[in-house]
Design an enzyme around this catalytic site. Structure first.
Site, PDB file in Angstrom:
ATOM      1  N   ARG A  77      -4.952  -9.493   6.940  1.00 59.06           N
ATOM      2  CA  ARG A  77      -3.521  -9.543   7.225  1.00 59.06           C
ATOM      3  C   ARG A  77      -2.890  -8.331   6.540  1.00 59.06           C
ATOM      4  O   ARG A  77      -3.563  -7.575   5.863  1.00 59.06           O
ATOM      5  CB  ARG A  77      -2.926 -10.856   6.716  1.00 59.06           C
ATOM      6  N   ALA A  79       0.279  -5.426   7.600  1.00 59.89           N
ATOM      7  CA  ALA A  79       0.422  -4.610   8.808  1.00 59.89           C
ATOM      8  C   ALA A  79      -0.598  -3.460   8.924  1.00 59.89           C
ATOM      9  O   ALA A  79      -1.283  -3.345   9.947  1.00 59.89           O
ATOM     10  CB  ALA A  79       1.859  -4.094   8.887  1.00 59.89           C
ATOM     11  N   ARG A 112      -1.428 -10.646  16.992  1.00 58.17           N
ATOM     12  CA  ARG A 112      -0.212 -10.898  16.194  1.00 58.17           C
ATOM     13  C   ARG A 112       0.899  -9.984  16.725  1.00 58.17           C
ATOM     14  O   ARG A 112       0.667  -8.793  16.937  1.00 58.17           O
ATOM     15  CB  ARG A 112      -0.459 -10.649  14.694  1.00 58.17           C
ATOM     16  N   GLN A 224       1.376 -15.732   0.117  1.00 61.28           N
ATOM     17  CA  GLN A 224       0.724 -14.425  -0.078  1.00 61.28           C
ATOM     18  C   GLN A 224       1.059 -13.821  -1.447  1.00 61.28           C
ATOM     19  O   GLN A 224       0.280 -13.047  -1.998  1.00 61.28           O
ATOM     20  CB  GLN A 224       1.149 -13.435   1.011  1.00 61.28           C
ATOM     21  N   ASP A 265       6.521  -4.755   8.198  1.00 58.70           N
ATOM     22  CA  ASP A 265       5.662  -4.825   9.385  1.00 58.70           C
ATOM     23  C   ASP A 265       6.174  -3.979  10.531  1.00 58.70           C
ATOM     24  O   ASP A 265       5.446  -3.698  11.477  1.00 58.70           O
ATOM     25  CB  ASP A 265       5.531  -6.282   9.847  1.00 58.70           C
ATOM     26  N   ASN A 275      10.009  -7.888   7.834  1.00 59.53           N
ATOM     27  CA  ASN A 275       9.003  -8.197   6.809  1.00 59.53           C
ATOM     28  C   ASN A 275       8.887  -9.717   6.696  1.00 59.53           C
ATOM     29  O   ASN A 275       9.619 -10.459   7.372  1.00 59.53           O
ATOM     30  CB  ASN A 275       9.373  -7.561   5.466  1.00 59.53           C
ATOM     31  N   LYS A 276       8.003 -10.154   5.831  1.00 57.80           N
ATOM     32  CA  LYS A 276       7.725 -11.579   5.662  1.00 57.80           C
ATOM     33  C   LYS A 276       9.009 -12.388   5.497  1.00 57.80           C
ATOM     34  O   LYS A 276       9.939 -11.965   4.836  1.00 57.80           O
ATOM     35  CB  LYS A 276       6.820 -11.751   4.435  1.00 57.80           C
TER      36      LYS A 276
HETATM   37  O1  MRU Z   1       1.826 -12.371   7.622  1.00 60.80           O
HETATM   38  P1  MRU Z   1       1.311 -11.257   6.762  1.00 60.80           P
HETATM   39  O2  MRU Z   1       0.717 -11.731   5.484  1.00 60.80           O
HETATM   40  O3  MRU Z   1       0.409 -10.327   7.513  1.00 60.80           O
HETATM   41  O4  MRU Z   1       2.613 -10.459   6.391  1.00 60.80           O
HETATM   42  C1  MRU Z   1       2.481  -9.285   5.631  1.00 60.80           C
HETATM   43  C2  MRU Z   1       3.768  -8.720   5.196  1.00 60.80           C
HETATM   44  O5  MRU Z   1       4.832  -9.216   5.512  1.00 60.80           O
HETATM   45  C3  MRU Z   1       3.686  -7.460   4.394  1.00 60.80           C
HETATM   46  O6  MRU Z   1       4.779  -7.349   3.550  1.00 60.80           O
HETATM   47  C4  MRU Z   1       3.682  -6.273   5.365  1.00 60.80           C
HETATM   48  O7  MRU Z   1       2.674  -6.420   6.313  1.00 60.80           O
HETATM   49  C5  MRU Z   1       3.494  -5.005   4.658  1.00 60.80           C
HETATM   50  S1  MRU Z   1       1.797  -4.743   4.221  1.00 60.80           S
HETATM   51  C6  MRU Z   1       1.640  -3.269   3.453  1.00 60.80           C
END
Ligand code: MRU
Length: 387
Positions: A77, A79, A112, A224, A265, A275-276
Site C-alpha cells: 500500500r 501510493a 485501487r 497505518q 495519493d 490523502n488518508k
Molecule cells: O490506503 P493506504 O494505506 O494505501 O493510504 C496511504 C496514504 O494515504 C499515504 O499517506 C499516501 O499513499 C502517501 S504514501 C507516500
C-alpha cells in the site's frame, strides 16, 4: 542482498547496494520495500504490510493476479509503492504472455482508485511496451519497472532534502527543545520504494542530530499510523508517540505540534490534496491553530488532469468490516480480529478525503518546496502541462 538497485543490465543487475538511496534498515540490514527475488531473479518480494508490526514477512509474487491481490488486500500500500509493484506486475505478465499488455494493465489499474501513482506507472509501462516487439517485451518491462523503482527512491531522497530545512528552521527557533511533527497514515519508506515522502525529511533530520519527535496518528480504520509508521520510526530509532486520531487538535491548541507533514495519493493541478481519511480534519485544526501544514509528494502523485479534487478525485470505499472490526495481537502472540462496533450496525468506510489547497501551507517535492497553487505547480512541472 535485500537492498538492491533494480536497474537491469541485460537480464538484471543484482547486489548493487547503494546506501545513499537505501538507508532504511530492519535489524541493521538495509532494505527496499520491493525487490527481485535473489534466488530466481524474476519474481518479486514485497514486505507483507498486513502482518506488520507483528511479523516481518517477505511475500513472493509470481504473477499479475498475485500482484493485483497484494494491492487490493493492502499487503502493499502507499501510493508510490502501489505504482512500483503494479509495474512489476506488468513485467511478470509479460513473462507469461507478451500479448496480454492491455488487459493486464486494465486489470491492475482497477485494483485501487484514488492513488494516481498506479495509473502513472501503468501508463509509463504501456508507453514503453506498446512499440516493442513481443519477443523483447519481457526484458523491456523488467527494465522499466526497475527504472520506476530507482526513480522513486531517488525522488524520495530529494523530497527529504527539500523538507529538511523546514525542520532545521524550527529547531533553530527553539534550541534545546524537541521538534514536534504530526503525521497521518503512513508515508514512510514502506509506502514508497525507499525513504518515504512525509517521513524522508524526518529521517534526515533525525540522522542529522535534530531532536525530532513525531506524533503518530493511529489512522483508523486500518491503523497505518499505529502499526506501520510507529514500526518504521521505531526501527530507525526516531522518537515518536502514537495518538488517537482525535488528539491532534488538542495537541495543536496547546502548542505541542510545530508542523504537520503528510503524504498524499493525488495532488490536483491547483494543489488540492487527497490523502488518508482524516487528513482534512488535521488541516482544519492546523489552520485554526497557526500550525504549518505541509504535504510531501513525488512527481508521480501529481494529476494535472484534475483541478477540483473534492469534486473529481475518486474516493475508494473499502469494506465495512475495516470499521466494525479491528485487528491486533493478543497476549499469546496470535494475530486476531475482533468486532468493536455494535452487532448489526452498518458502517461506511470512505478511505480518503481531500484537503483543499487553501489549507495547505506548501508542497515538498523532489524539485523543491512550492505553494499549493496552479501557478506554482505549472512553473515547477512545465512538462506536465504540455500533456
Ligand atoms: O490506503 P493506504 O494505506 O494505501 O493510504 C496511504 C496514504 O494515504 C499515504 O499517506 C499516501 O499513499 C502517501 S504514501 C507516500
Amino acid at each position: 542482498m535485500p537492498c538492491q538497485s533494480q536497474a537491469r543490465n541485460g537480464l538484471f543487475r543484482r547486489g548493487a547496494i547503494r546506501f545513499r538511496t537505501c538507508p532504511m534498515k530492519i535489524n541493521g540490514i538495509p532494505y527496499r520495500s520491493i525487490r527481485l527475488d535473489e534466488a530466481d531473479g524474476w519474481s518479486i518480494r514485497i514486505l507483507d504490510q498486513t502482518r506488520l508490526p507483528w511479523q516481518v514477512e517477505w511475500l513472493r509474487l509470481t504473477d499479475e493476479d498475485q500482484v493485483a491481490h497484494a494491492i487490493r488486500s493492502m499487503q502493499v500500500r502507499g501510493a508510490p509503492l502501489i505504482g512500483a509493484v503494479a509495474a512489476y506486475g506488468m513485467a511478470l505478465a509479460m513473462r507469461r504472455d507478451p500479448a496480454a499488455l492491455e488487459p493486464v494493465a486494465a486489470m491492475l489499474g482497477e485494483t485501487r482508485p484514488t492513488a494516481i501513482n498506479l495509473r502513472w506507472a501503468l501508463e509509463k509501462m504501456l508507453a514503453v511496451l506498446r512499440p516493442v516487439p513481443a519477443a523483447v517485451r519481457e526484458a523491456a518491462a523488467y527494465a522499466e519497472a526497475a527504472a520506476i523503482c530507482d526513480d522513486d527512491a531517488a525522488t524520495c531522497e530529494a523530497i527529504g532534502r527539500h523538507g529538511l530545512p523546514l525542520l532545521q528552521d524550527i529547531a533553530a527557533r527553539k534550541p534545546g527543545q524537541r521538534v514536534n511533527i504530526l503525521t497521518h497514515c503512513n508515508a514512510g519508506w514502506i509506502a514508497t520504494v525507499d525513504w518515504g515522502t512525509a517521513l524522508a525529511p524526518i529521517y534526515m533530520a533525525h540522522d542529522a542530530g535534530i531532536p525530532v519527535h513525531v506524533w503518530v496518528d493511529e489512522t483508523r480504520p486500518r491503523n497505518q499510523g499505529a502499526a506501520l509508521t510507529a514500526w518504521e520510526l521505531g526501527a530507525h530509532g526516531v522518537p515518536h508517540t502514537v495518538i488517537a486520531d482525535n488528539a491532534g487538535g488538542h495537541l495543536m491548541q496547546h502548542g505541542e505540534v510545530d508542523i504537520v507533514i503528510v503524504g498524499t495519493d493525488r495532488v490536483t493541478r491547483r494543489g488540492d490534496v487527497a490523502n488518508k481519511i482524516g487528513t482534512y480534519l488535521k488541516a482544519l485544526a492546523a489552520q485554526d491553530n497557526g500550525v504549518p501544514f505541509w504535504v510531501a509528494l513525488p512527481h508521480s502523485t501529481l494529476d494535472m488532469r484534475v483541478a477540483d479534487g473534492v469534486r473529481d478525485i475518486p474516493i475508494e470505499e473499502r469494506a465495512a468490516e475495516e470499521v466494525t472490526d479491528i485487528t491486533g495481537q493478543d497476549a499469546e502472540g496470535r494475530i486476531t480480529r475482533i468486532r468493536v462496533a455494535a452487532a448489526g450496525s452498518p458502517a461506511a468506510n470512505p478511505a480518503f478525503d481531500v484537503t483543499p489547497a487553501r489549507l495547505v501551507t506548501g508542497l515538498i517535492t523532489e524539485r523543491g518546496r512550492v505553494a499549493a497553487s496552479e501557478a506554482a505547480l505549472a512553473a515547477l512541472y512545465p512538462e506536465k502541462i504540455a500533456r
